[in-house]
Scaffold this active site. Structure first.
Site, PDB file in Angstrom:
ATOM      1  CG  ASP A  88     -11.012  -0.351 -22.185  1.00  0.00           C
ATOM      2  OD1 ASP A  88     -12.214  -0.431 -22.465  1.00  0.00           O
ATOM      3  OD2 ASP A  88     -10.248  -1.331 -22.119  1.00  0.00           O
ATOM      4  N   PRO A  98       0.822  -1.218   0.000  1.00  0.00           N
ATOM      5  CG  PRO A  98      -0.660  -1.490   1.788  1.00  0.00           C
ATOM      6  CD  PRO A  98       0.577  -2.068   1.185  1.00  0.00           C
ATOM      7  CD  GLU A 148       1.055  -6.031  10.509  1.00  0.00           C
ATOM      8  OE1 GLU A 148       1.071  -4.877  10.060  1.00  0.00           O
ATOM      9  OE2 GLU A 148       0.008  -6.630  10.813  1.00  0.00           O
ATOM     10  NE  ARG A 186      -9.304  -5.497 -20.409  1.00  0.00           N
ATOM     11  CZ  ARG A 186      -9.666  -4.428 -21.095  1.00  0.00           C
ATOM     12  NH1 ARG A 186      -8.861  -3.396 -21.179  1.00  0.00           N
ATOM     13  NH2 ARG A 186     -10.838  -4.380 -21.704  1.00  0.00           N
TER      14      ARG A 186
HETATM   15  C1  LIG Z   1      -1.891  -6.686   5.611  1.00  0.00           C
HETATM   16  S1  LIG Z   1      -0.933  -6.106   4.244  1.00  0.00           S
HETATM   17  C2  LIG Z   1       0.344  -5.221   5.064  1.00  0.00           C
HETATM   18  C3  LIG Z   1       0.016  -3.787   5.209  1.00  0.00           C
HETATM   19  C4  LIG Z   1       1.155  -2.955   5.762  1.00  0.00           C
HETATM   20  N1  LIG Z   1       1.431  -3.276   7.137  1.00  0.00           N
HETATM   21  C5  LIG Z   1       0.780  -1.484   5.645  1.00  0.00           C
HETATM   22  O1  LIG Z   1       0.072  -0.983   6.518  1.00  0.00           O
HETATM   23  O2  LIG Z   1       1.175  -0.847   4.646  1.00  0.00           O
HETATM   24  C6  LIG Z   1      -0.139  -7.539   3.659  1.00  0.00           C
HETATM   25  C7  LIG Z   1       0.349  -7.467   2.233  1.00  0.00           C
HETATM   26  O3  LIG Z   1      -0.728  -7.246   1.358  1.00  0.00           O
HETATM   27  C8  LIG Z   1      -0.295  -6.538   0.213  1.00  0.00           C
HETATM   28  N2  LIG Z   1      -1.159  -5.365   0.051  1.00  0.00           N
HETATM   29  C9  LIG Z   1      -2.120  -4.964   0.891  1.00  0.00           C
HETATM   30  N3  LIG Z   1      -2.740  -3.874   0.433  1.00  0.00           N
HETATM   31  C10 LIG Z   1      -2.177  -3.576  -0.738  1.00  0.00           C
HETATM   32  C11 LIG Z   1      -2.374  -2.540  -1.696  1.00  0.00           C
HETATM   33  N4  LIG Z   1      -3.290  -1.589  -1.524  1.00  0.00           N
HETATM   34  N5  LIG Z   1      -1.599  -2.526  -2.788  1.00  0.00           N
HETATM   35  C12 LIG Z   1      -0.646  -3.453  -2.976  1.00  0.00           C
HETATM   36  N6  LIG Z   1      -0.404  -4.466  -2.097  1.00  0.00           N
HETATM   37  C13 LIG Z   1      -1.153  -4.510  -0.998  1.00  0.00           C
HETATM   38  C14 LIG Z   1       1.165  -6.185   0.438  1.00  0.00           C
HETATM   39  O4  LIG Z   1       1.964  -7.098  -0.266  1.00  0.00           O
HETATM   40  C15 LIG Z   1       1.321  -6.349   1.921  1.00  0.00           C
HETATM   41  O5  LIG Z   1       2.627  -6.690   2.285  1.00  0.00           O
END
Ligand SMILES: C[S@@+](CC[C@H](N)C(=O)[O-])C[C@H]1O[C@@H](n2cnc3c(N)ncnc32)[C@H](O)[C@@H]1O
Length: 255
Positions: free
Chosen positions: A174, A94, A121, A159
């Site tokens: 698109d 994220p 995490e 795609r």
């Molecule tokens: C529970 S999340 C960890 C979130 C992290 N502790 C944070 O707050 O940024 C677990 C995994 O999901 C993936 N993930 C979760 N949300 C995502 C998003 N919006 N974009 C990309 N990957 C995401 C990532 O690979 C991340 O390491």
């Protein structure tokens, strides 16, 4: 045929098959235009429990993916495919740069990438600092893993491959392809069975006048974009993609 190859490091490889074998995008995977190789991170654990996570230093909830198994997985991928030496390692998080159509186009035209799907995490920062080339986010929300973001990228890349969509022009109209949001679409019947004429299909779309249809669609794209994503209008203007007609139409909306 140019092949785009993706190696995916994941704790849940079984999540991928259902998405790669359905719908129009399966053509890209079945034809080999887009290759996907899945790497189970647990295969690179160094303990009998196949454990690849541990508690975070400093305390707090959750677990962290260990750098060591990730390094072994990466080394195995680089060793298995000489072509993978130059391709970027993409970590989904994220905190990364938001995935957009311009990024998708770059991947679709490139050689591919190694996709790292986080869990828990997140992953040990030392692995990120040492190996990751690009961090990508799917949006401002938190998922439980990077598999869905990886699948979103694979779908979007697939795609764009020639021959995947029935009509080659389909993705050109698109949202985001020409910098604007898509116009609304309608199909049969012209009036819904409940007879609501207020919701009848716009006459222009059944007129057979292609110039007028194109103009109507362009104006609807402009209108929806300026109302919902004015930033995209600014970007299209800066890129010189708005005509004098477009500008006149935008002024006529009196927003
Ligand atoms: C529970 S999340 C960890 C979130 C992290 N502790 C944070 O707050 O940024 C677990 C995994 O999901 C993936 N993930 C979760 N949300 C995502 C998003 N919006 N974009 C990309 N990957 C995401 C990532 O690979 C991340 O390491």
């Amino acid at each position: 045929m140019a092949i785009v190859h993706f190696d995916v490091i994941t704790l849940f490889p079984e999540l991928f098959a259902p998405h790669l074998t359905q719908g129009v995008t399966r053509r890209a995977f079945e034809s080999g235009a887009v290759e996907v190789e899945l790497w189970q991170l647990r295969d690179f654990a160094d303990n009998n429990y196949r454990r690849v996570d541990d508690r975070p230093y400093g305390g707090g909830p959750g677990m962290v993916m260990l750098a060591d198994p990730l390094q072994r997985a990466l080394a195995a991928i680089r060793a298995a495919r000489a072509e993978s030496i130059g391709v970027p390692l993409v970590h989904f998080t994220p905190t990364g740069r938001r995935l957009d159509q311009a990024m998708v186009r770059q991947f679709a035209q490139g050689q591919g990438a190694i996709l790292l799907c986080g869990r828990y995490e997140g992953i040990d920062q030392r692995f990120v600092d040492r190996h990751v080339d690009l961090e990508v986010s799917l949006g401002d929300f938190v998922l439980s893993g990077g598999e869905l973001p990886a699948l979103a990228l694979l779908d979007a890349v697939a795609r764009l491959q020639p021959g995947v969509l029935g009509d080659a022009q389909s993705h050109e109209q698109d949202s985001f392809s020409a910098g604007l949001l898509d116009f609304p679409h309608f199909s049969r019947p012209p009036v819904l069975p409940d007879g609501d004429v207020a919701q009848a299909v716009p006459d222009v779309l059944t007129s057979g006048n292609h110039a007028e249809i194109t103009r109507w669609r362009r104006q609807r794209s402009l209108e929806i974009t300026v109302r919902r994503r004015p930033d995209l209008i600014d970007a299209a203007r800066a890129a010189g993609e708005l005509s004098a007609d477009d500008e006149r139409f935008l002024v006529s909306l009196r927003l």
